[in-house]
Scaffold this motif. Structure first.
Motif, short mmCIF file in Angstrom:
data_model
loop_
_atom_site.label_atom_id
_atom_site.label_comp_id
_atom_site.label_asym_id
_atom_site.label_seq_id
_atom_site.Cartn_x
_atom_site.Cartn_y
_atom_site.Cartn_z
N GLU A 178 -0.94 3.32 -18.01
CA GLU A 178 -0.56 1.90 -18.10
C GLU A 178 0.81 1.63 -17.47
OE1 GLU A 178 -1.15 1.48 -22.35
OE2 GLU A 178 -3.09 0.52 -22.01
N VAL A 179 1.07 2.33 -16.36
CA VAL A 179 2.34 2.09 -15.67
C VAL A 179 2.17 1.18 -14.45
CG1 VAL A 179 3.34 4.27 -16.45
CG2 VAL A 179 2.21 4.17 -14.23
N CYS A 180 0.91 1.05 -13.96
CA CYS A 180 0.64 0.25 -12.75
C CYS A 180 -0.80 -0.22 -12.85
CB CYS A 180 0.83 1.13 -11.52
SG CYS A 180 0.24 0.44 -9.96
N ASP A 181 -1.08 -1.47 -12.42
CA ASP A 181 -2.47 -1.90 -12.56
C ASP A 181 -3.37 -1.42 -11.42
OD1 ASP A 181 -2.08 -3.74 -10.53
OD2 ASP A 181 -1.59 -5.36 -11.92
N GLY A 182 -2.77 -0.84 -10.37
CA GLY A 182 -3.56 -0.15 -9.35
C GLY A 182 -4.42 -1.04 -8.48
N ASN A 183 -3.99 -2.29 -8.29
CA ASN A 183 -4.81 -3.20 -7.50
C ASN A 183 -4.36 -3.22 -6.04
OD1 ASN A 183 -6.09 -5.44 -6.37
ND2 ASN A 183 -6.26 -6.40 -8.38
N MET A 184 -5.13 -2.52 -5.17
CA MET A 184 -4.73 -2.45 -3.75
C MET A 184 -4.86 -3.79 -3.06
SD MET A 184 -5.87 1.20 -2.14
CE MET A 184 -4.71 1.10 -0.77
N GLU A 185 -5.89 -4.56 -3.42
CA GLU A 185 -6.11 -5.85 -2.77
C GLU A 185 -4.93 -6.80 -3.04
OE1 GLU A 185 -8.50 -4.22 -4.32
OE2 GLU A 185 -9.99 -3.90 -2.73
N GLN A 186 -4.38 -6.73 -4.25
CA GLN A 186 -3.26 -7.61 -4.58
C GLN A 186 -1.91 -6.99 -4.26
OE1 GLN A 186 -3.52 -8.99 -8.61
NE2 GLN A 186 -5.46 -10.04 -8.22
N GLY A 187 -1.94 -5.75 -3.76
CA GLY A 187 -0.69 -5.13 -3.31
C GLY A 187 0.12 -4.42 -4.38
N SER A 188 -0.42 -4.26 -5.59
CA SER A 188 0.37 -3.53 -6.59
C SER A 188 0.24 -2.02 -6.38
CB SER A 188 -0.02 -3.92 -8.01
OG SER A 188 -1.38 -3.73 -8.22
N LEU A 189 -0.69 -1.61 -5.53
CA LEU A 189 -0.77 -0.21 -5.10
C LEU A 189 -0.93 -0.24 -3.58
CD1 LEU A 189 -0.95 2.71 -6.20
CD2 LEU A 189 -3.43 2.46 -6.18
N ARG A 190 0.01 0.39 -2.85
CA ARG A 190 -0.02 0.33 -1.38
C ARG A 190 0.06 1.75 -0.84
NH1 ARG A 190 3.89 -3.99 -2.96
NH2 ARG A 190 5.78 -2.98 -2.19
N CYS A 191 -0.55 1.94 0.32
CA CYS A 191 -0.64 3.30 0.83
C CYS A 191 -0.38 3.35 2.33
CB CYS A 191 -2.04 3.83 0.50
SG CYS A 191 -2.62 5.15 1.52
N ASP A 192 0.52 4.23 2.75
CA ASP A 192 0.71 4.52 4.17
C ASP A 192 0.12 5.90 4.41
OD1 ASP A 192 2.16 2.17 4.24
OD2 ASP A 192 4.09 3.19 4.05
N ALA A 193 -0.67 6.03 5.48
CA ALA A 193 -1.35 7.30 5.72
C ALA A 193 -0.81 7.96 6.98
CB ALA A 193 -2.85 7.07 5.85
N ASN A 194 -0.35 9.22 6.84
CA ASN A 194 0.13 10.01 7.99
C ASN A 194 -0.99 10.95 8.40
OD1 ASN A 194 3.33 9.58 7.98
ND2 ASN A 194 2.55 9.62 5.89
N VAL A 195 -1.27 10.99 9.70
CA VAL A 195 -2.37 11.86 10.13
C VAL A 195 -2.07 12.51 11.48
CG1 VAL A 195 -3.62 9.84 11.02
CG2 VAL A 195 -4.87 11.98 10.63
N SER A 196 -2.45 13.78 11.58
CA SER A 196 -2.35 14.49 12.85
C SER A 196 -3.58 15.37 13.00
CB SER A 196 -1.09 15.36 12.87
OG SER A 196 -1.18 16.37 11.88
#
Ligand code: ADP
Ligand code: ZN
Ligand code: MG
Length: 474
Positions: A178-196
């Protein structure tokens, strides 16, 4: 040449504290622009930040859940850059001494367990939001100073599928805590992906690109799939990958270059002089540890080993804490685990979905379900009637036994009553009776169906079967 993908994620999770990280302003979402601001979060000169203790508690909780070492001594730092949504001209973050380090999160993909290293977790403040209109740009500073956790993984992820599985697992953990609501669509959880990419079998890492602007779990996979294909093409044509930041365009389904390494920021990090170093005592960590709920991995183990559930059931039921707790309550009340799981995975989750209801506001209680299962086991109602009763409880919240009584749904096992129904069906279907007696044994199902229909589903199917066999062979 075959290539292997190497992926590392940087995640920002907005913390569900009532107030901001360095001032008393509300973090509530959706208010009038700039209505939740004060001299501290809009960066007036001469003000001083005061650290919100709850933010540190949430960071430690998250660190513990992700098997990190909690630093007894950490420090805030200034990350300097200019942007209109950052009125101070710097973001308060943590840099060389983050609060959590050296953790891991286990994921299961296609039945294979993978351990993903967590490099670090640190606390920082969010920036505001720029709103671009036709002939002007506006700034909303309500989000300025909202607490964030930045969670950085080791480059341990090997496929887009693993990346999205990791993100889902991360969300599950954050929601359990219960520390974050985890809603990616609303931006409360955001992710940058590094790839090689690197040649299969090689130990060295290739040059990576970083993809930003990924705002759904599906897009984590899609953006990485696209980017891997793009890099594969460049490499197989003899080209080299440019280290750069790329943006994901979900409408076109492509990534495109935003800025290259040469244009990259120099943030001139230095220790934040307005905040003292953060010292975390061991007994506070112990106190937080003892307040933590049972986590999904522990539940998963319990469900498969103690309750004997298949991995699939266990994963589904542990994904959301309220669902897991509902399940455990039903089992505690005497429901057989697999039976409870079957009802939940079919009837309950389907009805919740169809009616767009969260389990916490659902009218069926674990006690109701256990009663329905018992009514079926005792032969009082058939399984099909049981499903109807379940749907009825879902709508009305009434007691299952009452519904059965009120609607006269008690199963007919009384032989004289069944006898009458069977005889009637046989009388009304003379042709089928002839065909059955001529050897078409599979018509038995047809007769059973007719009797069930005549009884409005209330006949005991087992008794009907026996009676029919007897009558037809006589
Ligand atoms: P940067 O210096 O660009 O910030 P970091 O070493 O701090 O890079 O790593 C940032 C993220 O990128 C981490 O999640 C890390 O796991 C990932 N990463 C680092 N090197 C690679 C690589 N060669 N390929 C893919 N991901 C990588
Ligand atoms: Zn404020
Ligand atoms: Mg870095």
């Amino acid at each position: 040449m075959r290539y292997e993908a190497v992926i590392g994620l940087e995640i920002h999770a907005q913390l569900r504290t009532k107030t901001k990280i360095f001032c008393g302003c509300s973090t509530e979402f959706g208010s009038e622009p700039n209505s939740q601001t004060c001299p501290v979060c809009i960066g007036m000169p001469g003000v001083l930040p005061v650290l919100n203790k709850r933010v540190v508690e949430f960071a430690i909780k998250t660190g513990l859940a992700m098997n990190c070492r909690i630093s007894p001594y950490s420090r805030f730092a200034r990350k300097n850059y200019f942007y209109p949504d950052l009125p101070k001209g710097y973001q308060i973050s943590q840099y060389e001494l983050p609060i959590c380090e050296h953790g891991y999160v286990d994921i299961v993909v296609d039945g294979v367990k993978r351990r993903i290293g967590i490099t670090r977790i640190h606390m920082e403040e969010d920036a505001g939001k720029n709103i671009h209109e036709r002939d002007c740009s506006l700034v909303d500073l309500n989000r300025t100073g909202v607490p964030l956790l930045e969670i950085v993984t080791e480059p341990d992820i090997r496929s887009p599928k693993e990346a999205s599985a990791f993100m889902r697992k991360l969300r599950t953990i954050l929601r359990y805590l219960e520390v974050c609501d985890g809603n990616m669509e609303q931006g409360s959880l955001r992710c940058d992906a590094n790839v090689s990419l690197r040649p299969e079998g090689s130990e060295e890492f290739g040059t990576k690109t970083e993809i930003k602007n990924i705002n759904s779990f599906r897009f984590v996979e899609k953006a990485l799939e696209y980017e891997i294909k793009r890099q594969e093409k460049v490499l197989s044509e003899g080209g080299t990958i440019v280290q750069e930041t790329r943006l994901w365009d979900s409408e076109r389904g492509v990534t495109f270059s935003m800025r290259s390494k040469e244009e990259a920021h120099d943030y001139r990090y230095f220790p934040e002089p307005d905040l003292v170093p953060l010292v975390v005592k061991e007994d506070w960590i112990e106190e937080i540890k003892s307040s933590m709920p049972e986590l999904p991995d522990e539940k998963l183990k319990k469900y498969t080993e103690e309750f004997g559930l298949p991995q699939y059931d266990a994963e589904l039921l542990t994904e959301e804490r309220p669902i897991a707790e509902w399940f455990e309550e039903a089992v505690r009340l005497g429901g057989a685990p697999k039976e409870v799981s079957n009802w939940m995975m079919t009837e309950l989750l389907r009805l919740l979905n169809e009616n767009n209801i969260e389990i916490i506001s659902c009218r069926v209680t674990p006690e109701h379900l256990v009663k329905i299962i018992k009514l079926i086991e005792e032969g009082k109602i058939s399984r099909n009637i049981g499903k109807k009763v379940f749907a009825d409880v879902f709508q009305t919240g009434k007691d299952p036994e009452e519904i059965v009584k009120e609607k006269g749904l008690v199963q007919i096992s009384d032989t004289s009553e069944l006898q009458r129904l069977v005889e009637e069906v046989l009388k009304n279907n003379p042709k089928e009776v002839e065909r059955y007696r001529g050897g078409e044994q599979k018509l038995l199902g047809f007769f059973v169906g007719q009797v069930m229909k005549a009884s409005k589903g209330k006949a005991n199917p087992k008794a009907v079967n026996e009676l029919l066999r007897k009558k037809l062979s006589s």
